[in-house]
Design a protein around this motif. Structure first.
Motif, PDB file in Angstrom:
ATOM      1  N   SER A 180       0.619   6.958   0.145  1.00 38.89           N
ATOM      2  CA  SER A 180      -0.325   6.569   0.991  1.00 38.89           C
ATOM      3  C   SER A 180       0.033   7.015   2.360  1.00 38.89           C
ATOM      4  CB  SER A 180      -0.582   5.127   0.922  1.00 38.89           C
ATOM      5  OG  SER A 180       0.550   4.445   1.457  1.00 38.89           O
TER       6      SER A 180
ATOM      7  N   LEU B 250      -3.204   6.045  -7.394  1.00 40.16           N
ATOM      8  CA  LEU B 250      -3.640   4.778  -8.164  1.00 40.16           C
ATOM      9  C   LEU B 250      -4.146   5.265  -9.404  1.00 40.16           C
ATOM     10  CD1 LEU B 250      -4.873   2.523  -5.087  1.00 40.16           C
ATOM     11  CD2 LEU B 250      -2.758   2.277  -6.601  1.00 40.16           C
ATOM     12  N   ALA B 251      -5.089   6.270  -9.230  1.00 44.20           N
ATOM     13  CA  ALA B 251      -5.685   6.770 -10.469  1.00 44.20           C
ATOM     14  C   ALA B 251      -4.816   7.366 -11.539  1.00 44.20           C
ATOM     15  CB  ALA B 251      -6.628   7.446 -10.219  1.00 44.20           C
TER      16      ALA B 251
ATOM     17  N   ASN C 215      -1.638   6.509  -2.650  1.00 41.35           N
ATOM     18  CA  ASN C 215      -3.280   6.868  -2.248  1.00 41.35           C
ATOM     19  C   ASN C 215      -3.917   6.705  -3.458  1.00 41.35           C
ATOM     20  OD1 ASN C 215      -2.730   9.033  -3.826  1.00 41.35           O
ATOM     21  ND2 ASN C 215      -2.179  10.593  -2.131  1.00 41.35           N
ATOM     22  N   ARG C 216      -5.282   7.249  -3.406  1.00 40.44           N
ATOM     23  CA  ARG C 216      -6.085   7.028  -4.344  1.00 40.44           C
ATOM     24  C   ARG C 216      -5.922   7.703  -5.714  1.00 40.44           C
ATOM     25  NH1 ARG C 216     -12.115   7.284  -1.523  1.00 40.44           N
ATOM     26  NH2 ARG C 216     -11.907   5.227  -0.248  1.00 40.44           N
ATOM     27  N   GLU C 217      -5.376   9.123  -5.559  1.00 46.14           N
ATOM     28  CA  GLU C 217      -4.850   9.839  -6.370  1.00 46.14           C
ATOM     29  C   GLU C 217      -3.776   9.169  -7.409  1.00 46.14           C
ATOM     30  OE1 GLU C 217      -4.031  14.480  -7.351  1.00 46.14           O
ATOM     31  OE2 GLU C 217      -4.324  13.652  -5.218  1.00 46.14           O
TER      32      GLU C 217
ATOM     33  N   HIS D 222       0.896  -1.225  -0.084  1.00 50.41           N
ATOM     34  CA  HIS D 222       0.042   0.080  -0.116  1.00 50.41           C
ATOM     35  C   HIS D 222       0.997   1.274  -0.051  1.00 50.41           C
ATOM     36  CE1 HIS D 222      -3.236  -2.464   0.684  1.00 50.41           C
ATOM     37  NE2 HIS D 222      -2.950  -3.124   1.900  1.00 50.41           N
TER      38      HIS D 222
ATOM     39  N   TYR E 172       0.713  11.981  -3.934  1.00 47.89           N
ATOM     40  CA  TYR E 172       0.490  10.602  -4.276  1.00 47.89           C
ATOM     41  C   TYR E 172       0.930   9.588  -3.249  1.00 47.89           C
ATOM     42  CZ  TYR E 172       0.438  12.513  -9.078  1.00 47.89           C
ATOM     43  OH  TYR E 172      -0.065  13.175 -10.124  1.00 47.89           O
TER      44      TYR E 172
END
Length: 255
Positions: free
Chosen positions: A210, A188-189, A184-186, A181, A208
């Motif tokens: 996590s 990953l996107a 973060n979501r951003e 992990h 970026y």
């Protein structure tokens, strides 16, 4: 209900004795009033004085010995609770059931703490083994090109390759400890390569990374090439760039 009243009478009687021993007369008056109230309630429900009730109860042998941890090992907590509600005429047995349940809770707590400690030690050992293995790899000319004397690298090239090796080692260790992990979501996107967050501007790392990776950096640090080069050569010309990189970092990210 009668068992509850008797239990309260016992607690209030002990509280009265403690208040009397402490000379706390206001507290004593308070518990005496509660005691008188429950004595009257017991007499109302049973139709006889509380002393007679206590004498009748004490004349019957208690089943407390049937509810010790050693005897009840085959009974579940729910089964013990069901029997607790049925033993209105045996306060001693009820108290033993409560003590057995508390003993079981403590046993579970100790067991869970031991399991958690064992898991933490296993994870620490895994991290130590990974770090030792990676350090051995980095020190070998076979796996670390910067260690090969025949390549005739310039000092700057050696510094850069050692830094790249350091970044890769940090990335592998973080990947293990954070269990993958790192974004973060951003991140990953955006399809960010997590290894690239271990170098370059701290602003990109902030954007970026996590929370797990930020925490890892907080424990292990995050070094930019500017800082690495200054530590490697100790040149005044690199000092300002290293200081700027460090000043731009987050508290938990040494960049």
């Amino acid at each position: 209900m009668l068992a509850n009243i008797r239990q309260r009478l016992g607690r209030y009687d002990r509280a009265c004795q403690a208040a009397n021993d402490a000379g706390d007369w206001d507290r004593l008056d308070h518990y005496v009033a509660l005691l008188d109230r429950d004595v009257a309630e017991l007499q109302r429900r049973t139709g006889q004085p509380a002393e007679a009730q206590d004498a009748a109860a004490s004349s019957q042998p208690s089943r407390a010995a049937h509810y010790t941890p050693e005897v009840t090992w085959q009974l579940t907590d729910d089964e013990l609770m069901a029997q607790l509600s049925e033993l209105h005429d045996d306060p001693a047995a009820q108290e033993q059931i409560v003590a057995t349940l508390e003993w079981r809770e403590e046993l579970v707590r100790v067991r869970d703490a031991e399991i958690a400690a064992w898991q933490a030690q296993q994870e620490a050992d895994q991290r130590a083994r990974a770090a030792a293995e990676q350090a051995e790899i980095d020190a070998s000319p076979l796996t670390n090109p910067a260690r090969r004397a025949g390549r005739k690298l310039t000092p700057e090239q050696t510094c850069r390759e050692e830094y790249d090796s350091h970044v890769y080692t940090s990335y592998i260790l973080a990947e293990i400890e954070c269990q993958g992990h790192l974004l973060n979501r951003e991140g990953l996107a955006a399809g960010v390569d997590p290894e690239t967050l271990f170098m370059g501007p701290s602003a990109r790392a902030r954007k970026y990374a996590s929370e797990e990776l930020r925490t890892w950096w907080g424990r292990n640090g995050r070094t930019t090439y500017a800082e690495w080069r200054y530590a490697w050569f100790g040149r005044e010309s690199d000092k300002a760039a290293a200081r700027t990189a460090k000043a731009q970092s987050l508290g938990e990210v040494t960049a």
